[in-house]
Scaffold this motif. Structure first.
Motif, short mmCIF file in Angstrom:
data_model
loop_
_atom_site.label_atom_id
_atom_site.label_comp_id
_atom_site.label_asym_id
_atom_site.label_seq_id
_atom_site.Cartn_x
_atom_site.Cartn_y
_atom_site.Cartn_z
N ILE A 128 0.87 -1.18 0.00
CA ILE A 128 0.00 0.00 0.00
C ILE A 128 0.90 1.22 0.00
O ILE A 128 1.73 1.37 0.91
CB ILE A 128 -0.93 0.05 1.24
CG1 ILE A 128 -1.73 -1.26 1.36
CG2 ILE A 128 -1.87 1.25 1.17
CD1 ILE A 128 -2.56 -1.37 2.62
N GLU A 129 0.75 2.07 -0.98
CA GLU A 129 1.59 3.26 -1.14
C GLU A 129 3.07 2.93 -0.92
O GLU A 129 3.75 3.53 -0.10
CB GLU A 129 1.12 4.36 -0.18
CG GLU A 129 -0.24 4.93 -0.57
CD GLU A 129 -0.91 5.73 0.55
OE1 GLU A 129 -0.28 5.93 1.60
OE2 GLU A 129 -2.06 6.14 0.33
N LEU A 152 -10.93 -4.77 2.01
CA LEU A 152 -10.18 -3.73 1.29
C LEU A 152 -10.59 -3.68 -0.18
O LEU A 152 -10.72 -2.60 -0.76
CB LEU A 152 -8.68 -4.04 1.42
CG LEU A 152 -7.68 -2.97 1.09
CD1 LEU A 152 -7.96 -1.69 1.87
CD2 LEU A 152 -6.27 -3.45 1.42
N GLU A 154 -9.33 -9.30 5.64
CA GLU A 154 -9.11 -7.85 5.51
C GLU A 154 -8.94 -7.45 4.04
O GLU A 154 -9.39 -6.39 3.64
CB GLU A 154 -7.87 -7.45 6.33
CG GLU A 154 -8.14 -7.47 7.83
CD GLU A 154 -6.88 -7.35 8.67
OE1 GLU A 154 -6.98 -6.84 9.79
OE2 GLU A 154 -5.80 -7.78 8.21
N GLN A 166 2.63 -4.49 3.76
CA GLN A 166 1.71 -4.62 4.88
C GLN A 166 1.19 -6.06 4.93
O GLN A 166 0.79 -6.62 3.90
CB GLN A 166 0.55 -3.63 4.64
CG GLN A 166 -0.43 -3.52 5.76
CD GLN A 166 0.02 -2.52 6.83
OE1 GLN A 166 0.89 -1.70 6.59
NE2 GLN A 166 -0.57 -2.61 7.99
N GLU A 213 4.45 0.65 0.62
CA GLU A 213 4.80 0.07 1.92
C GLU A 213 4.23 -1.33 1.99
O GLU A 213 3.08 -1.55 1.60
CB GLU A 213 4.18 0.89 3.06
CG GLU A 213 5.02 2.05 3.52
CD GLU A 213 4.36 2.75 4.69
OE1 GLU A 213 4.10 2.09 5.70
OE2 GLU A 213 4.09 3.96 4.57
N ILE A 262 -1.65 -8.48 5.89
CA ILE A 262 -3.08 -8.48 6.22
C ILE A 262 -3.68 -9.87 5.97
O ILE A 262 -3.11 -10.66 5.23
CB ILE A 262 -3.90 -7.41 5.45
CG1 ILE A 262 -3.86 -7.63 3.95
CG2 ILE A 262 -3.44 -6.00 5.77
CD1 ILE A 262 -4.87 -6.75 3.21
N ILE A 276 -13.53 -1.66 -0.63
CA ILE A 276 -13.31 -0.22 -0.48
C ILE A 276 -12.63 0.32 -1.73
O ILE A 276 -12.98 1.37 -2.25
CB ILE A 276 -12.42 0.08 0.76
CG1 ILE A 276 -13.08 -0.44 2.04
CG2 ILE A 276 -12.13 1.57 0.89
CD1 ILE A 276 -12.15 -0.45 3.23
#
Lengths: 138, 266
Positions: A74-75, A89, A85, A79, A77, A81, A92
């Motif tokens: 994400i951006e 996501l 999740e 992560q 980075e 999850i 979204i």
């Protein structure tokens, strides 16, 4: 007199034979009917058992998959999850749908995941919707 | 005549024997089938109800995590202070932290518990497989954990078999304990942030630092937060961003880092 008795004896023999044949026939019919009646529930039970095994396997695979951890970016980075999740996501931000599909392809094997089915695991997304997800054999 | 009588009795006996034999066979057949059917239905129903329990457990677990994220966001959004506190003032749109307006542990724990409870109940209302809102839930905050307690709920399932309908009951306890540290939430950090920031500003002031922003920025370091400092008049504006991403709702669902913004006088 003797001739008459002989005739009567022969008649009786025929009568007894016919009687025996009828009893034997009745027994055979009873056995056939029983076999047919026994066969139907067996088939029904086998069908229920097979359906249940399939449903149970789907359920267990789905539960395990939802809790699996994956690494996403994400951006720029990294992560960690869970798939649960990631599914949220993807609702979204559609960008993550592609990652979800790749993850599904990698780990679900014989299954596909599907949304909006009657049965399955549910997710809550505030102010949006309830997601229902289930697995289905490809 | 005597012979015919004997034959008649024999025939009647044969017919009665056949009736008894067929009747017993049918009884054995139906009883066995009923038992097999009951066994299959019972196994099927208990697996289904166990799976339903798994789904519910998963939903409650996910809802609990989501509610904790949301409660954390609600606290950070209000700069971790009591907005109804008349001693709290703002510079621009930023809350000013001082000795009369600062994060307080008890207030934060109570607010977290309330917000968590609201969000958790919203998710229970949405569950469609069974009604989860007819149970009373109590949430308590204890040693960095949020505990949700409730009485067990009984679910019943009815399965129709060929020979009978079977009713099964299953008791499920939706109580849950969430360890906030595992969700990257630490309510004690706000208290610490205030104390550390206050003392660092004082140190920089005592050192008569030329560049207050740089001096304070170099001193500040918090676990789980990245710090940004700006100067605005006689205040330092602090923007602390979480290192982790959180799910929260603010004009739609988001998965972002949460920003804590506050000001302190130089």
């Amino acid at each position: 007199m003797e001739i008459k008795n002989k005739k009567a004896q022969a008649g009786e023999l025929v009568q007894d034979t016919v009687g025996l044949v009828i009893v034997a026939l009745l027994l055979i019919i009873f056995i056939i009917i029983s076999t047919v009646l026994w066969g139907a529930p067996k088939k029904e039970i086998e069908k229920i058992a097979t359906e249940q095994i399939t449903k149970d396997q789907e359920h267990l695979s789905l539960q395990a998959w939802l809790q699996k951890t994956v690494e996403i970016e994400i951006e720029e980075e990294k992560q960690d999850i869970t798939i649960a999740e990631l599914i949220r996501l993807s609702k979204i931000n559609p960008i993550y749908e592609e990652i979800l599909n790749q993850e599904a392809e990698k780990s679900l094997g014989i299954y596909n995941y599907e949304f909006n089915k009657q049965a399955g695991s549910l997710f809550y997304i505030p102010s949006d919707e309830i997601i229902t997800i289930r697995l289905e054999i490809k | 005549m005597i012979k015919n009588k004997k034959a008649g009795v024999f025939a009647i006996g044969l017919v009665l024997g056949m009736i008894i034999f067929i009747g017993m066979s049918w009884h054995a057949f139906s009883t066995t089938n009923k038992n097999i059917n009951a066994g299959v239905i019972k196994t099927t129903a208990s697996i289904n109800i166990k799976n339903m329990g798994d789904r519910l457990s998963f939903y409650i677990n996910e809802s609990s995590k989501l509610a904790a994220s949301q409660a954390f966001y609600e606290i950070v959004k209000d700069s971790a202070i009591d907005k109804d506190n008349p001693s709290c003032t703002v510079t621009g749109d930023t809350i000013i932290w001082n000795s009369n307006c600062m994060p307080e542990k008890i207030f934060l724990q109570n607010k977290f518990t309330d917000e968590y409870g609201k969000s958790f109940f919203d998710s229970l209302k949405a569950y469609s497989e069974t009604n989860l809102t007819d149970i009373t839930y109590t949430h308590t905050f204890e040693n960095g954990e949020i505990k949700t307690k409730t009485d067990p709920k009984t679910f019943s399932s009815e399965e129709k078999g060929t020979f009978a309908t079977y009713k099964l009951e299953y008791e499920f306890n939706p109580s849950i304990t969430l360890i906030l540290e595992e969700e990257n939430i630490n309510l004690d950090s706000f208290d610490f942030i205030y104390i550390k920031t206050n003392s660092d500003i004082r140190e920089c002031r005592d050192e008569e630092a030329v560049d207050m922003v740089l001096c304070v920025k170099n001193k500040l370091e918090f676990d789980g937060w990245t710090v940004d400092v700006k100067k605005q008049g006689s205040y330092l504006i602090f923007e602390l961003e979480t290192e982790e991403y959180f799910f929260f709702e603010d004009k739609g669902m988001k998965f972002e880092k949460i920003i804590l913004k506050f000001a302190m006088i130089i």
